[in-house]
Design an enzyme around this catalytic site. Structure first.
Site, mmCIF file in Angstrom:
data_model
loop_
_atom_site.group_PDB
_atom_site.id
_atom_site.type_symbol
_atom_site.label_atom_id
_atom_site.label_comp_id
_atom_site.label_asym_id
_atom_site.label_seq_id
_atom_site.Cartn_x
_atom_site.Cartn_y
_atom_site.Cartn_z
ATOM 1 N N ASP A 7 0.880 -1.173 0.000
ATOM 2 C CA ASP A 7 0.000 0.000 0.000
ATOM 3 C C ASP A 7 0.913 1.217 0.000
ATOM 4 O OD1 ASP A 7 -2.391 1.515 0.204
ATOM 5 O OD2 ASP A 7 -2.027 1.755 2.352
ATOM 6 N N GLU A 68 -1.128 -1.163 -4.947
ATOM 7 C CA GLU A 68 -2.357 -0.397 -5.177
ATOM 8 C C GLU A 68 -2.154 0.569 -6.337
ATOM 9 O OE1 GLU A 68 -4.174 3.118 -2.777
ATOM 10 O OE2 GLU A 68 -5.018 1.281 -1.922
ATOM 11 N N ASP A 141 -2.753 1.160 6.948
ATOM 12 C CA ASP A 141 -1.931 0.895 5.767
ATOM 13 C C ASP A 141 -1.480 -0.566 5.734
ATOM 14 O OD1 ASP A 141 -1.243 3.970 4.969
ATOM 15 O OD2 ASP A 141 -1.191 3.668 7.133
#
Length: 213
Positions: A7, A68, A141
């Site tokens: 992430d 991501e 996160d």
């Protein structure tokens, strides 16, 4: 299948490793956050992110890296930092020859919770349940990184079949491949003369001045 989920972020870059296959219980191997000080120089922060991700790759040797996909935000500074950290993760994976997959936040949320509009708390709760953890990983996160890895494990079989079908279609339909007949007249061979000119018999008759038929 062992996947490192990333992430991306400059201040906090979530990382998590999940192992398993679609349709069977998954196992978390590790989860954490690569942090960089907000007051440090940008170059130093990017180096720190690189070193952190390299350490995770060294320790867990994943077969895939799921990152991501960066999407547009109103805060340009935030999206730039996210994009830079994302590029670092992809660079580290590509340097080792590890395949990289990009998943949008809505894809991850839909895969894990069933809704592409799920809140972070819902994602954390489902990650905890799917990986049989005692508590949701903190900060968010870290949970998002695990969700990325889970998403890729579940979506990879379908994606691989689609990619194979597309590759097979391109190979079978590619022009000039062996066994594919050439349609006559579709292309002139190199060095061939131009199309024959129309014979004079088909031209309109020329009128001869000063003579009668």
């Amino acid at each position: 299948m062992r996947v490192l989920g990333v992430d991306p972020g400059l201040t906090r870059c979530g990382v998590g490793v999940v192992e398993g296959v679609a349709g069977r219980p998954l196992t978390m191997l590790g989860v954490g956050v690569v942090r960089t000080p907000a007051d440090a120089e940008l170059g130093d922060r990017l180096v720190a992110v690189e070193q952190g991700i390299e350490a995770w790759l060294d320790e867990y040797s994943p077969g895939y890296v799921a990152v991501e996909r960066v999407f547009a935000q109103h805060n340009v500074r935030t999206v730039m930092g996210t994009a830079q950290a994302s590029a670092i993760a992809m660079l580290c994976a590509a340097r080792r020859g590890i395949p990289v997959a990009l998943h949008t936040p809505s894809e991850v949320k839909a895969a894990v919770t069933g809704s592409g509009r799920a809140e972070k708390a819902q994602v954390g709760a489902m990650v905890t349940r799917l990986l049989r953890l005692d508590a949701p990983p903190k900060p968010a996160d870290a949970a998002d990184a695990l969700a990325l890895a889970i998403c890729h494990i579940w979506r990879a079989p379908a994606q691989n079949r689609l990619q194979q079908a597309v590759a097979a279609h391109r190979t079978s339909g590619a022009p000039g491949t062996s066994g594919t007949p050439r349609t006559p007249g579709t292309a002139a061979a190199p060095g061939a003369s131009a199309a024959p000119r129309t014979s004079g018999a088909s031209r309109a008759p020329r009128t001869l001045k000063g003579r009668t038929a």
